[in-house]
Write an enzyme that holds these catalytic residues in place. Structure first.
Site, PDB file in Angstrom:
ATOM      1  CD  GLU A 387      38.188  10.181  38.407  1.00  0.00           C
ATOM      2  OE1 GLU A 387      37.547   9.096  38.458  1.00  0.00           O
ATOM      3  OE2 GLU A 387      37.923  11.168  39.121  1.00  0.00           O
ATOM      4  CD  GLU A 392      37.339  15.610  42.446  1.00  0.00           C
ATOM      5  OE1 GLU A 392      36.245  15.023  42.348  1.00  0.00           O
ATOM      6  OE2 GLU A 392      38.346  15.119  42.986  1.00  0.00           O
TER       7      GLU A 392
END
Length: 575
Positions: A387, A392
């Protein structure tokens, strides 16, 4: 003591006292007599009399008599020089012309009475303070210059004559001074040269994408919402409420309340589920089903909470597409509705570049993300196939102790087992020192090749993660040979044994944009920032919902402050 009788000697004038009725004649050789009632010679005035009330502080005392000024006429009296007879003209000095003497600076005024008046006394008093009259020009005098005079500067007596000072360095050169001279400049030159070399090699060491880049996606969100998410659009909404493996508190919907385009921007906006079904229904006695749930199409082989990775799991499907609120068990319907959009089956890249220009939302427990997942789980379920998290963040304010809205983070998630993630070895962040990432738009970028991967914000100098694929990931992880899964030991196998140093990040990945809320995976650590729930609690979502009055006002009332706003998305692939 008496002086000898000599008619040629200078005779001092008789004493004269200034008074109201005093009068003096001009005869130098006779004395005047008067009646006893009127006297020409009055004694000096004493304190308290009229005469003593006007006193010149600069005049000599009364006992000092001027023998050169006539007190009545104010005229100069002749002074006989030695060897000169009385009555003769004074002999001038050799070469000088005698100057006439004026009687007074203010001139003379004849007496109008028998005695000096008060006006005359006032004039004499003012005369004592007046400036002296200008001296007439003579043949030997010069005019007064008004220009500032140039004075010779005083020289200190403490300084020695420069000709007597000892200067040995002038005659004899110190060899150590020459060495120090060359040493200083040599060190400075070496420092400059070393800095230049450091900059050059630093510049050359920055890995760059070599080769051509082909545009795969160029999205500016100028189309309307239906076109953007339609069959011919570039984006697909994922609709679920199972928490996506992170225990998230939101459900993702296909509603235009949560994802839409406006004025050239994409908005992902969180809303309250209670606005749709009511607050009581969220907490108890209500069954909520997502009729357009996309679990079957977006996650056919993996599901939250299930170990089955080879066939469809009906239990996982119902957990992802429906919920029931029950106050007895503490289960509730997800209190927040949001959105998660992807380019799956639309656009993906294997090595290339990604740029997303966006502004993160502001609000407690908001979790915006720009990330990528593999199109196919070639090496197994998450995180075995990898991933890539391009960005974020947390919507909490700058005072949040665990990196709030002034931080953005990039990372790689990978591991040989579903419960063994080595993300702690491949992550990083960047921070704003005087502002935060919710104040404006920033460009979040990924550069990815078979030899390196870089994640940065705005410029390569602000990289969050720069990783060189110089060793296999299984070696990089330094995993143990045996791990414990509960009570069962598991011999660890390398799932990437047949890959390259870039494996598992050597497969096509697609892009995801989403705005999550809360979660129980540890992204929001316990006991930090007045967190209203605990990750291991069975009622974590209920505890979060009950604290709505504390976190919902921080999202803003305009509907934009708490929205994840995306300006553009670009994807290139090496071709």
């Amino acid at each position: 003591m008496s002086a000898p009788d000599n008619k040629d000697a200078i005779k001092p004038p008789s004493p004269f006292y200034l008074g109201e009725n005093s009068k003096r004649t001009k005869d130098k050789h006779q004395h005047h007599h008067s009646n006893a009632s009127v006297s020409n010679y009055s004694p000096p005035s004493t304190a308290g009399t009229a005469a003593s009330s006007i006193v010149n502080p600069f005049s000599p005392p009364a006992s000092v008599i001027s023998f050169s000024i006539d007190p009545v006429t104010n005229a100069s009296m002749p002074v006989v020089a030695p060897g000169q007879q009385e009555g003769q003209e004074p002999i001038p000095r050799h070469g000088l012309t005698p100057l006439p003497r004026s009687t007074s600076y203010y001139g003379s005024r004849p007496n109008t009475g028998d005695s000096p008046s008060r006006v005359t006394s006032g004039i004499r008093l003012r005369e004592a303070f007046a400036a002296p009259p200008a001296r007439p020009m003579t043949a030997v005098s010069t005019s007064v210059s008004l220009a500032p005079s140039k004075t010779t500067r005083m020289r200190s007596t403490m300084l020695e004559d420069p000709s007597t000072l000892d200067k040995p360095w002038v005659t004899t050169k110190d060899p150590y001074a020459r060495i120090a001279y060359f040493l200083t400049y040599s060190v400075a030159f070496l420092g400059i040269a070393a800095s230049a070399l450091r900059c050059y090699f630093g510049y050359k060491s920055v890995p760059l994408i070599n080769g051509n880049l082909c545009m795969v996606l160029d999205e500016d969100f100028t189309s309307d919402t239906d076109t953007t998410f339609g069959p011919n659009g570039n984006w697909v909404r994922e609709v679920q409420l199972g928490g996506f493996g992170n225990g998230e508190f939101e459900m993702t919907t296909s509603s235009t309340n949560n994802s839409y385009t406006s004025n050239g921007y994409l908005y992902i906006t969180p809303t309250l589920t209670s606005n749709m079904i009511g607050a009581d229904a969220v907490l108890n006695g209500y069954t909520y089903n997502l009729t357009d749930c996309t679990y079957n199409s977006t996650n056919p082989m993996t599901n939250p909470g299930s170990s089955n990775t080879t066939s469809f799991d009906a239990t996982a499907y119902y957990q992802a597409c429906g919920a029931v609120s029950n106050s007895t068990t503490g289960t509730i319907i997800n209190p927040i509705q949001s959105a998660r959009i992807t380019t799956r089956n639309k656009a993906s890249i294997r090595y290339g570049r990604v740029e997303v220009r966006a502004k993160v939302p502001r609000g407690d427990w908001l979790w915006p993300a720009i990330w990528m997942l593999p199109v196919n789980n070639t090496y197994g379920p998450w995180p075995m196939s990898g991933e890539i998290d391009i960005m974020e963040s947390r919507g909490n304010g700058r005072s949040y102790p665990d990196q709030g809205i002034d931080y953005v983070r990039g990372s790689l998630n990978w591991g040989p087992l579903s419960f063994l993630n080595a993300v702690s070895k491949t992550f990083g962040w960047w921070t704003q020192r005087r502002t935060d990432y919710g104040e404006g738009f920033h460009t979040y970028a990924l550069e990815w090749t078979e030899s390196f991967l870089r994640i940065y914000v705005d410029t390569r100098l602000h990289y969050m993660l720069e990783l060189s694929f110089n060793e296999p990931f299984f070696t990089r992880g330094n995993f143990p040979s045996v791990v414990q899964n509960g009570t069962e030991p598991i011999v660890l196998q390398n799932p990437w044994i047949n890959g390259t140093n870039a494996t598992p990040f050597d497969q096509p990945f697609y892009l995801i944009l989403n705005l999550a809320v809360g979660g129980t995976n540890g992204w929001f650590p316990d006991n930090a920032g007045n967190k209203p729930w605990l990750d291991n609690s069975k009622t974590a979502m209920l505890d979060f919902a009950k604290a709505q009055d504390s976190w919902y006002p921080t999202w803003g009332s305009d509907g934009e402050s708490g929205s994840f706003i995306v300006d553009s998305v670009k994807m290139w692939e090496i071709c």
